[in-house]
Structure formats: C-alpha cells, structure tokens
Design a protein around this motif. Structure first.
Motif, PDB file in Angstrom:
ATOM      1  N   GLU A  23       0.829  -1.196   0.000  1.00  0.00           N
ATOM      2  CA  GLU A  23       0.000   0.000   0.000  1.00  0.00           C
ATOM      3  C   GLU A  23       0.866   1.250   0.000  1.00  0.00           C
ATOM      4  O   GLU A  23       1.789   1.386   0.808  1.00  0.00           O
ATOM      5  CB  GLU A  23      -0.895  -0.004   1.238  1.00  0.00           C
ATOM      6  CG  GLU A  23      -1.894   1.131   1.287  1.00  0.00           C
ATOM      7  CD  GLU A  23      -2.775   1.047   2.516  1.00  0.00           C
ATOM      8  OE1 GLU A  23      -3.882   0.488   2.410  1.00  0.00           O
ATOM      9  OE2 GLU A  23      -2.325   1.502   3.592  1.00  0.00           O
ATOM     10  N   CYS A  24       0.549   2.163  -0.899  1.00  0.00           N
ATOM     11  CA  CYS A  24       1.257   3.454  -0.957  1.00  0.00           C
ATOM     12  C   CYS A  24       0.950   4.221   0.325  1.00  0.00           C
ATOM     13  O   CYS A  24      -0.220   4.426   0.667  1.00  0.00           O
ATOM     14  CB  CYS A  24       0.797   4.236  -2.182  1.00  0.00           C
ATOM     15  SG  CYS A  24       1.420   5.932  -2.238  1.00  0.00           S
ATOM     16  N   THR A  25       1.995   4.628   1.041  1.00  0.00           N
ATOM     17  CA  THR A  25       1.766   5.321   2.307  1.00  0.00           C
ATOM     18  C   THR A  25       1.207   6.717   2.084  1.00  0.00           C
ATOM     19  O   THR A  25       0.633   7.317   2.993  1.00  0.00           O
ATOM     20  CB  THR A  25       3.072   5.433   3.123  1.00  0.00           C
ATOM     21  OG1 THR A  25       4.052   6.124   2.337  1.00  0.00           O
ATOM     22  CG2 THR A  25       3.597   4.061   3.512  1.00  0.00           C
ATOM     23  N   ALA A  37       7.474   3.290  -8.051  1.00  0.00           N
ATOM     24  CA  ALA A  37       6.748   4.423  -7.483  1.00  0.00           C
ATOM     25  C   ALA A  37       5.264   4.135  -7.659  1.00  0.00           C
ATOM     26  O   ALA A  37       4.872   3.344  -8.519  1.00  0.00           O
ATOM     27  CB  ALA A  37       7.125   5.722  -8.181  1.00  0.00           C
ATOM     28  N   CYS A  38       4.459   4.745  -6.842  1.00  0.00           N
ATOM     29  CA  CYS A  38       3.016   4.562  -6.940  1.00  0.00           C
ATOM     30  C   CYS A  38       2.539   5.070  -8.303  1.00  0.00           C
ATOM     31  O   CYS A  38       2.867   6.192  -8.695  1.00  0.00           O
ATOM     32  CB  CYS A  38       2.331   5.330  -5.817  1.00  0.00           C
ATOM     33  SG  CYS A  38       0.532   5.321  -5.941  1.00  0.00           S
ATOM     34  N   ALA A  39       1.748   4.242  -8.991  1.00  0.00           N
ATOM     35  CA  ALA A  39       1.256   4.643 -10.312  1.00  0.00           C
ATOM     36  C   ALA A  39       0.238   5.772 -10.209  1.00  0.00           C
ATOM     37  O   ALA A  39      -0.024   6.467 -11.184  1.00  0.00           O
ATOM     38  CB  ALA A  39       0.633   3.443 -11.027  1.00  0.00           C
ATOM     39  N   GLY A  40      -0.320   5.944  -9.008  1.00  0.00           N
ATOM     40  CA  GLY A  40      -1.326   6.982  -8.837  1.00  0.00           C
ATOM     41  C   GLY A  40      -0.753   8.318  -8.414  1.00  0.00           C
ATOM     42  O   GLY A  40      -1.168   9.366  -8.906  1.00  0.00           O
ATOM     43  N   CYS A  41       0.233   8.306  -7.479  1.00  0.00           N
ATOM     44  CA  CYS A  41       0.709   9.587  -6.927  1.00  0.00           C
ATOM     45  C   CYS A  41       2.229   9.713  -6.958  1.00  0.00           C
ATOM     46  O   CYS A  41       2.767  10.717  -6.508  1.00  0.00           O
ATOM     47  CB  CYS A  41       0.197   9.756  -5.496  1.00  0.00           C
ATOM     48  SG  CYS A  41       1.140   8.828  -4.278  1.00  0.00           S
ATOM     49  N   PHE A  42       2.916   8.701  -7.458  1.00  0.00           N
ATOM     50  CA  PHE A  42       4.375   8.687  -7.618  1.00  0.00           C
ATOM     51  C   PHE A  42       5.122   8.597  -6.289  1.00  0.00           C
ATOM     52  O   PHE A  42       6.343   8.721  -6.249  1.00  0.00           O
ATOM     53  CB  PHE A  42       4.890   9.899  -8.425  1.00  0.00           C
ATOM     54  CG  PHE A  42       3.902  10.439  -9.431  1.00  0.00           C
ATOM     55  CD1 PHE A  42       3.258   9.579 -10.321  1.00  0.00           C
ATOM     56  CD2 PHE A  42       3.587  11.788  -9.487  1.00  0.00           C
ATOM     57  CE1 PHE A  42       2.331  10.058 -11.239  1.00  0.00           C
ATOM     58  CE2 PHE A  42       2.655  12.274 -10.399  1.00  0.00           C
ATOM     59  CZ  PHE A  42       2.030  11.412 -11.271  1.00  0.00           C
TER      60      PHE A  42
END
Ligand SMILES: [Zn+2]
Lengths: 133, 401
Positions: A23-25, A37-42
């Motif tokens: 899970e992206c923190t 990196a998170c594909a949604g927010c990097f």
C-alpha cells in the motif's frame, strides 16, 4: 504433512490465509506486485497490509477456451474486497451463469493447485460463495 | 480550411480475410499503392512513412523496397490493437510539426488461423517449485488466478458495466444481439472477412469461448492492410479541385494511455482512457456526439461494444443498454455504430484496424459507400483500443461541410 508453498508471494498461508498488498503510504493505492513508485501519486514508500477475505463479485467470465495446459471451464472474476479489487478464480461453484451471479458475496479459500517432484504442494487461492447456495 | 488543419488525401483498405498466397509486404503494398492512387500522388510526394505490423515480420523499410525508396524517415510503431491509429497519429504529428507536407500511414497484419490473441502459449508446471517472476509465482498463473485471454478479459469488461448499472435482464442475449446487429451490417460490406447474417440462435449456440462471448461474438482473426495519405492544409490548396473535394478533414486526432485507477492492476481499464480520448477529441473538434453521423468503434468483442457507447458519450452516463435497445446503433438508427460489420465480422488484422476504421468513415463521408452508404454523412468518429492500454480517437469531416 507435506510442505507447502504459496502459488504467489502475496498469498500468506497459515491459520488464517489472506492476501497481502503493498500500500502506498501517501495515497493508499494498493498493489500486488512491486512498484518503483506509486502509479497513482508517484510516492515511493509502501507498507504491507492484509487484504480482507470477504467481498463482492463485481465481474466474471466463464472461460471455456484457453491455452493448452489450462484446465477449462473455470470462472475468472474481479472481487471487490472493501474497495480493494482482487483478481481471482471463483471456486467451489458450478461454472455456469445460473450459479455464478454478479454481486454475489464471496470469501477467500485456498486450494492445492499442484504438487512438485519433491512433494511440495503449491497452494493457490480463489473466492467461493459465502452464502449457502 | 484553416492553416493548421490536416487532411486525409487518400485512403484504402484491402479485403480482410484469408490471403494465404500473400505476405504482409504484399498486403501493405496493395493498400499503400491504392491509397497513393486514391490521393492522386506518388511516393515522391511523401515526406514520412509511419508503419505498423504488430506481429511481424515486416517493417516500413521493407514496404519502401516494394513501392518506392526515397530516403524519407520511417517510424515503425507498435501499440497493441491501436497500432494503426498510432501510425496515423505519428504521420499527423510530423505534418503538424512542419517536418513535411505529406505522410503515409500503413498498418498490416496476417492473423488468419491465429487462435486466441493472448494466452495462447502452452504452459506447464516445473518439476520443483521455485518462486520467480514479479509476484514470486511457483507455477503458471493463467487459469489459476483469473484469465489472460482477450475474450475473457473483455467479457469481464462488459459484465462489470452491467453490474455497475444494476442490469437485471438476460445478459447473454443482450450481448449476442449486439453481435447480431454487426453481423447483419457486414452483409453490405464486400471487404469484410465474414458477410453472413447470423441469427440470435446461431450466435448464442456457437462455440463458447469465454462467457458471455461465443466465437461469433469475438473479433475475427484475419489478414489485411490499410493505408492513408495525410496532407497539410497548405499543400492541399495547391492540389486539384477533385482532390480537394474528396479530402477528409481530420477534426481531431487523439491518442491516450490509461491513467491510474484503483482496479486497473487486476482488470485492464478500457473505459477511463477511452473517455479521456473522446473528451479531448470532442473539445479539439468543437463538436459533440450529437454531431456524429456514424461511429466505428472497437468491438473486439460484443461485450466491448456496449461499454464504448457510454465511453464515447453516445448515450447518457449508464445508458448504453437503453441506447442499444432503442435501435439507435443500427445502420438505420440515428447513431449508426459499426456499419462496416465491426471487428466481429469485418475482421481484426490488428495493426490494420486503426486505419481501416478511419477508411470506413471516410468512405461514407465521401458518399462512396454504395449499398451501405449512410445518407448525408458529414461527420464521423473512429475509435480503437489496444490492451495495455492505448486508445486512438479520430473525428473526421467531409470537405464540403
Ligand atoms: Zn500513491
């Protein structure tokens, strides 16, 4: 008892088998594979989180024709687990549209998907009907 | 005309179907030379070649050796099922950038007898389990954790739409009737791979591939090519009155990929990028869906056509089933969709598709579509999507508009 190995690294076995997401923190986006990196927010920080074991069948198909070596028919679907989408087979149900229904409640279940020459069982997962049917 | 407009000067597709005696270069050459002749120009006029052949083995350079080598830059492009649209977009961008006045975009594929488009490779388990790959798998996952086959993926795309909009009708029959419409349309298209009308019973009784898609609800694997000559507005003004009258104005040319969405890692999201492409295209053209006289959209499976009615804004949000049930998407309706027969019957030679659907629209806008002409067609939209994902949308308008 034979040794066991999970089919994929995001399936945690033991007394209460469950899936584990990264899970992206920063934004909470969840992934079952590794990301740089998170594909949604990097964002670049991730933590492991357990995914629930009960959900709703949001979509499915009944695959009748697949590559050689793939047993058919089988039900493939997308399960919504409290907002986390999970790709899974739908198991322990007859693979026909009279039994498999959009919106049905399902729960995680594990199954042996194969045994290697060393006697190790590969344990996979699926979602099965959660209501008596 | 406006100074920065780009026009289609010539365009052509080969017959789609089985071409056992001809290779990809033969097919690409046929389409290219026909497009050049259609535009009244030669390779000497062309300043850029954009070429797509997803599954090989040919390249634009091989095509040049067949039809004319002039030393111009060649871009060999690959973008899944949107490869043809990407070739078109590449040539358009080159002209727009002022690099040249005229470009040639070509897409070709030989697929007859290819079977499933994905998930076709035989798989077998290893002797001793050892985690490998991006999720540490110890055995092949197709069929164990969902499906990677295209018919199965797109079946889920259609079923998800029904779930999201609380559809309570007979889903299998609904999708089969969409396929029935396209097969009926194909009877008027001599270039389609299959031109037989099919009854609902025949479609539903056909071999099941991935419920609810039977074989006749899947895109037809076949051979074919398509090519287009693009020209700048400035150059077009120097050409003949006939060339100017038959030229088709590109009101919008858009290519998108899929922005991140929660579920896109488990089921390809073909919706968000199509919605984005449609929105950008309508804005660029300054028109809306109500201005379209016909639409060729990417019905790689019957289940896909339904969701794209909504994605392209052809109906109110959530209204795709109602739009179809109203008969609007029939060729005699007010929003004709896939009058070519669509990918389900015209066929889907992957890299050719994104130019062939533009050809279909142009054919009507020029008033040259014969028996299947949509009367008075002035504006149309062509859409393709490649899984991964890539989406191309082109809005086209006749010169006399
Ligand atoms: Zn994030």
């Amino acid at each position: 008892m034979p040794t066991q190995i999970p089919l994929v690294d995001y399936l945690e076995l033991g007394d209460a088998p469950h899936l584990v997401a990264q899970e992206c923190t920063a934004c909470g986006a969840r992934y079952f594979d590794r990301r740089n990196a998170c594909a949604g927010c990097f964002g670049t920080e991730f933590r492991s989180v357990p995914v629930g074991t009960e959900g709703t069948l949001r979509s499915f198909t009944i695959v009748a024709h697949a590559a050689p070596g793939v047993a058919t028919p089988f039900v493939a679907g997308v399960v919504d687990v409290d907002g986390t989408s999970v790709k899974s087979n739908i198991i322990n149900i007859p693979p026909d549209p009279e039994h498999v229904r959009l919106g049905m409640k399902v729960r995680l279940a594990t199954l042996v998907v194969g045994t290697d020459d060393a006697g190790t069982d590969a344990i996979g997962f699926g979602f099965e009907p959660a209501e008596g049917d | 005309m406006a100074a920065d407009d780009i026009w289609i000067l010539g365009i052509r597709m080969t017959k789609f179907g089985k071409h056992p005696d001809r290779d990809t270069i033969d097919l690409a050459a046929e389409a290219s030379m026909a497009a050049l002749a259609d535009g009244g120009v030669t390779m000497a006029d062309i300043g850029i070649l954009a070429f797509g052949n997803l599954r090989g083995p040919s390249t634009g350079q091989m095509l040049q050796k067949q039809i004319g080598q002039t030393g111009i830059p060649v871009f060999n492009v690959a973008n899944a099922c949107a490869t043809g649209a990407t070739a078109l977009r590449t040539a358009i961008m080159a002209i727009k950038a002022g690099e040249c006045e005229m470009g040639l975009a070509v897409g070709v594929e030989k697929l007859a007898g290819a079977g499933l488009l994905s998930g076709n490779a035989a798989q077998s388990d290893v002797n001793v389990y050892e985690p490998s790959g991006r999720v540490g798998e110890v055995a092949p996952l197709d069929g164990r954790i969902g499906t990677v086959t295209m018919p199965g993926v797109f079946a889920q795309v259609g079923m998800e739409y029904l779930y999201n909009h609380d559809y309570t009708g007979a889903e299998f029959e609904l999708f089969a009737r969409i396929s029935q419409k396209n097969h009926a349309h194909s009877t008027l298209n001599p270039l389609a791979a299959y031109t037989k009308e099919m009854s609902l019973e025949q479609i539903m009784g056909d071999v099941m591939i991935a419920y609810p898609n039977t074989r006749s609800m899947c895109s037809a694997n076949c051979d074919g090519a398509a090519a287009a000559v693009l020209v700048s507005d400035q150059k077009l003004r120097t050409l003949s009155a006939r060339q100017q009258a038959r030229a088709i104005k590109i009101r919008a040319s858009v290519l998108t990929s899929d922005p991140w969405q929660e579920a896109c890692q488990v089921l390809p999201d073909v919706n968000t990028l199509t919605r984005a492409a449609a929105k950008q295209a309508y804005e660029a053209a300054g028109v809306g869906p109500e201005d379209l006289d016909l639409v060729e959209l990417h019905d790689c499976f019957a289940t896909a056509e339904l969701v794209h009615y909504d994605n392209l804004g052809l109906c109110a949000p959530g209204g795709a089933v109602d739009l179809f049930e109203s008969g609007a998407t029939n060729r005699n309706g007010n929003m004709p969709v896939n009058v070519s027969g669509g990918l389900e019957s015209k066929g889907h030679p992957i890299a050719a598709t994104g130019i062939a659907n533009v050809w279909e629209v142009c054919h009507h806008l020029r008033g040259e579509a014969g028996d299947r002409q949509i009367d008075g067609a002035r504006m149309g939209l062509a859409h393709v999507i490649g899984l991964g994902s890539a989406c191309g949308v082109h809005i086209l308008e006749s010169a006399s508009a």
